[in-house]
Design an enzyme around this catalytic site. Sequence first.
Site, PDB file in Angstrom:
ATOM      1  N   ARG A   1       0.695  -0.940   0.247  1.00 42.60           N
ATOM      2  CA  ARG A   1      -0.089   0.136   0.315  1.00 42.60           C
ATOM      3  C   ARG A   1       0.975   1.218   0.146  1.00 42.60           C
ATOM      4  O   ARG A   1       0.116   2.471  -0.073  1.00 42.60           O
ATOM      5  CB  ARG A   1      -1.199   0.125   1.250  1.00 42.60           C
ATOM      6  CG  ARG A   1      -1.878  -0.930   1.837  1.00 42.60           C
ATOM      7  CD  ARG A   1      -2.751  -1.084   0.164  1.00 42.60           C
ATOM      8  NE  ARG A   1      -3.889  -2.413   0.580  1.00 42.60           N
ATOM      9  CZ  ARG A   1      -4.326  -3.017  -0.333  1.00 42.60           C
ATOM     10  NH1 ARG A   1      -4.389  -2.842  -1.694  1.00 42.60           N
ATOM     11  NH2 ARG A   1      -5.241  -3.508  -0.261  1.00 42.60           N
TER      12      ARG A   1
ATOM     13  N   ASP B   1      -1.218  -5.475 -11.505  1.00 41.01           N
ATOM     14  CA  ASP B   1      -1.794  -6.835 -11.515  1.00 41.01           C
ATOM     15  C   ASP B   1      -3.486  -5.196 -10.111  1.00 41.01           C
ATOM     16  O   ASP B   1      -3.329  -4.898  -9.996  1.00 41.01           O
ATOM     17  CB  ASP B   1      -1.152  -7.094  -9.654  1.00 41.01           C
ATOM     18  CG  ASP B   1      -2.604  -8.226  -8.609  1.00 41.01           C
ATOM     19  OD1 ASP B   1      -2.942  -8.933  -9.440  1.00 41.01           O
ATOM     20  OD2 ASP B   1      -2.597  -7.657  -8.268  1.00 41.01           O
TER      21      ASP B   1
ATOM     22  N   HIS C   1      -3.008 -15.905  -8.497  1.00 36.54           N
ATOM     23  CA  HIS C   1      -4.165 -16.366  -7.856  1.00 36.54           C
ATOM     24  C   HIS C   1      -4.916 -16.724  -8.537  1.00 36.54           C
ATOM     25  O   HIS C   1      -5.991 -16.265  -8.368  1.00 36.54           O
ATOM     26  CB  HIS C   1      -4.905 -14.888  -7.382  1.00 36.54           C
ATOM     27  CG  HIS C   1      -5.125 -14.032  -8.240  1.00 36.54           C
ATOM     28  ND1 HIS C   1      -5.371 -13.631  -8.767  1.00 36.54           N
ATOM     29  CD2 HIS C   1      -4.471 -12.680  -7.890  1.00 36.54           C
ATOM     30  CE1 HIS C   1      -5.778 -12.788  -9.584  1.00 36.54           C
ATOM     31  NE2 HIS C   1      -4.815 -11.506  -8.424  1.00 36.54           N
TER      32      HIS C   1
ATOM     33  N   ASN D   1     -10.763 -10.754  -4.648  1.00 35.57           N
ATOM     34  CA  ASN D   1     -11.161 -11.000  -6.265  1.00 35.57           C
ATOM     35  C   ASN D   1      -9.588 -11.742  -6.414  1.00 35.57           C
ATOM     36  O   ASN D   1      -8.579 -11.189  -6.014  1.00 35.57           O
ATOM     37  CB  ASN D   1     -11.255  -9.547  -5.807  1.00 35.57           C
ATOM     38  CG  ASN D   1     -11.499  -9.547  -8.016  1.00 35.57           C
ATOM     39  OD1 ASN D   1     -12.097 -10.931  -8.317  1.00 35.57           O
ATOM     40  ND2 ASN D   1     -11.367  -8.727  -8.867  1.00 35.57           N
TER      41      ASN D   1
ATOM     42  N   ASP E   1      -1.492 -13.628  -1.464  1.00 40.64           N
ATOM     43  CA  ASP E   1      -2.347 -12.030  -1.908  1.00 40.64           C
ATOM     44  C   ASP E   1      -2.983 -10.800  -1.064  1.00 40.64           C
ATOM     45  O   ASP E   1      -4.151 -10.777  -0.887  1.00 40.64           O
ATOM     46  CB  ASP E   1      -3.404 -12.127  -2.995  1.00 40.64           C
ATOM     47  CG  ASP E   1      -4.321 -11.417  -3.823  1.00 40.64           C
ATOM     48  OD1 ASP E   1      -3.530 -10.150  -3.897  1.00 40.64           O
ATOM     49  OD2 ASP E   1      -4.995 -11.520  -4.044  1.00 40.64           O
TER      50      ASP E   1
END
Lengths: 427, 330
Positions: free
Chosen positions: A59, A147, A227, A273, A300
């Site tokens: 982040r 991504d 993923h 997701n 993830d």
Amino acid sequence: MIVFVNATGVDRKPLEVRVENGRIVEIGARLTRRPDDRIEDLAGAVLAPAFFDPHVHFREPGEAYKETLETGSRAAAAGGYSEVAVMPNTNPALDEAYRVRGVVARGQEIGVCRLHAIGACTLGLAGERLTEMAALIDAGAIGFSDDGRPVEQAARMRRALEWARGLGTVVVTHAEDRSLRGEGVMHEGTTATRLGLAGIPAACETTAVARDLELAALTGARLHVAHVSTARTVEMIQDAKRRGIAVTAETAPHYLMFTDEDVARLGTAAKMNPPLRSASDRDALIKGLADGTIDCLATDHAPHTPDEKAQPFADAPFGVVGLETAFAAALTVLHRQAGLPLTDVIDKLTRRPRQVFGLPSAGIAPGAPADLVAFDPQAEWTVEPEKFATKGRATPFAGARLTGRVLGTWLEGRETFRLASPMAGVR
Amino acid sequence: MRPLDRRHLLGLETLPVSEIRALMDASRAHAEWLEGGAVKGDSLRGRLVLLGFFESSTRTRVSFEAAAKRLGADTITIGTSGSSLDKGESLLDTAWTLESLGADCMVVRHPRSGAPQDLASRLSRMALVNGGDGSHEHPTQALLDLFTMTRHGLDPSGLRVAVIGDVTHSRVARSNLYALTALGATVVVCGPATMIPSGLEALARRPGRVEVVARLEEALEGAAAVIVLRLQRERQEQGLLPSLSEYARLYQITPERLTRWAPGALVLHPGPMNRGVEIDSRVADGPRSVIREQVTAGMAVRCAVLERACGVGAWAESERAETMLVGGRR
């Protein structure tokens, strides 16, 4: 000089390791103690190469309120990781060399986890102009991805793959047809219907995987599917590998433990997701890991604040944390329940992901960096998110009983994590 | 008083059949006095009922408000206007504030599926009644549909009920599926494939009691009642149907279709209607339509639901009866 004593290897044979200046200098079943040795008695714990996670969201820059490179690094260390690759969907994105360099340098400054970056494929993740991949690689990028925002135009994706191929690097695809997701917030099926929530069909992933596999075949580039969540994706990757396409794949521990039915009970702590899928998808992922179709595990790790995750299901952001539970979850599902050998499970957290991203993976051998993890494969514990090092608290594993616990982590011989009492193993 | 989780009415997915029957009985009693011209009851006198309508609504809000007032309760209505944040935390904070004011019960209408359930799990004193959440549940609508059917002599057990239209986005359809199948009815669902959610059959509270059929005539044949769902015009912009007239051609309930396939069936619609789209005006205003009765039934049902939420009326009685029974056994 540190000597790790009374340990076992992943093969459960006695193992002792001498570390000097951050590197392993000697290994053996029993090493001779020297007067100036600092003894690290592992009391029977397993000593393994520390883990590598190729898929985390730390982040920074832009959303430090969710996670920082520091809190993320500490979470990684607590999970047994010595290195991770941060995804580029920050604000601004990691699409220029100086930003990638900034992340890597900040990682060194923090000093608890080696930070690599997945560079953006396109500027601003906008799916238009390619980034300067060669410059990004020099700065510390080990792969490329948009991504979270797949490259929408097939022609752009083709050029990205071609450019990456010329550089010998890998393109990570977040395989999703966003038009098929639409307003969807969880796996399409009976549970979504029951909860009155819009569904995300499996085809949302598989149509995108099919396209990218064809483009990988066309370009000869290396494609890594992030993923993986559906059984059909596993089949397609298996088929592509048989045809000689340079494809690798990862999945995350939560897809191995939970299904869409659990969403009714877990709420937004199970909203990510791609979404948790059906039981047959879950079983196919476990099988795919066992037979090598899926190469490695990635978390993830995608932290959000508790307030963000406290919103109604449809409004809460996608994403859950995973660094501090991944190893134990993998051990519980793959080793304890599915019967995979411990060595195979550890391989999917250590050597295989490093191979995919071209990182050295010498394991525990003289000359290798002393990036080590000590764990107790038998220890049972209950996941308590309030004790996490990450700022994120949302995880479907909250309250779960898991088997296997990280006791300590070392980066180049320096301790980056040690489990607080009760110390089952490390003294 | 009954424990809070037995005063909430969050949905019909798991509400015990005995509770559904008790609500029907109480609704009948309320309908009798409401229709008998009595001016006002007093079972909720001194009670504070909050109406939290975080999504636009006229008939449900007015129906709840009228029901509460007819029983003597004070009501306060809150909505989204004035506060742009109608989500999560702010909703919870609002509810906590209101609970602290001493409200007995709060009716919540919310655009997001699951919002009232999330809220209820965080309350300690105030009962919560779901006035419709997203595409999830609308329990009082299904109860009033059921009540309307029973008033016309239809016994749910063994009944075939057709539900026609946009089920994917319909909380009314889901709650009706639960209520009707719980009582032994079979629900036959028909609508465009773009608006029928996957795995719908599994929502039946008794296995096999939900059927999804492709053609309207299959749904109508043998149906004792037809629940016509509202078609939101915005579905066209979302690409879920080519045009309203194409929809009407395939699924509109017309007098001709009713006469041919379901001659005796009652026609229900939760409102507001799109006349000429999902329903022909000649049906809406025709002899088989009970659409206006549904509105009256709604008030009776909501009187019962509010009394249950406040633990008075039939629910105060039943608690005393339970206590006496336990005492007697000792």
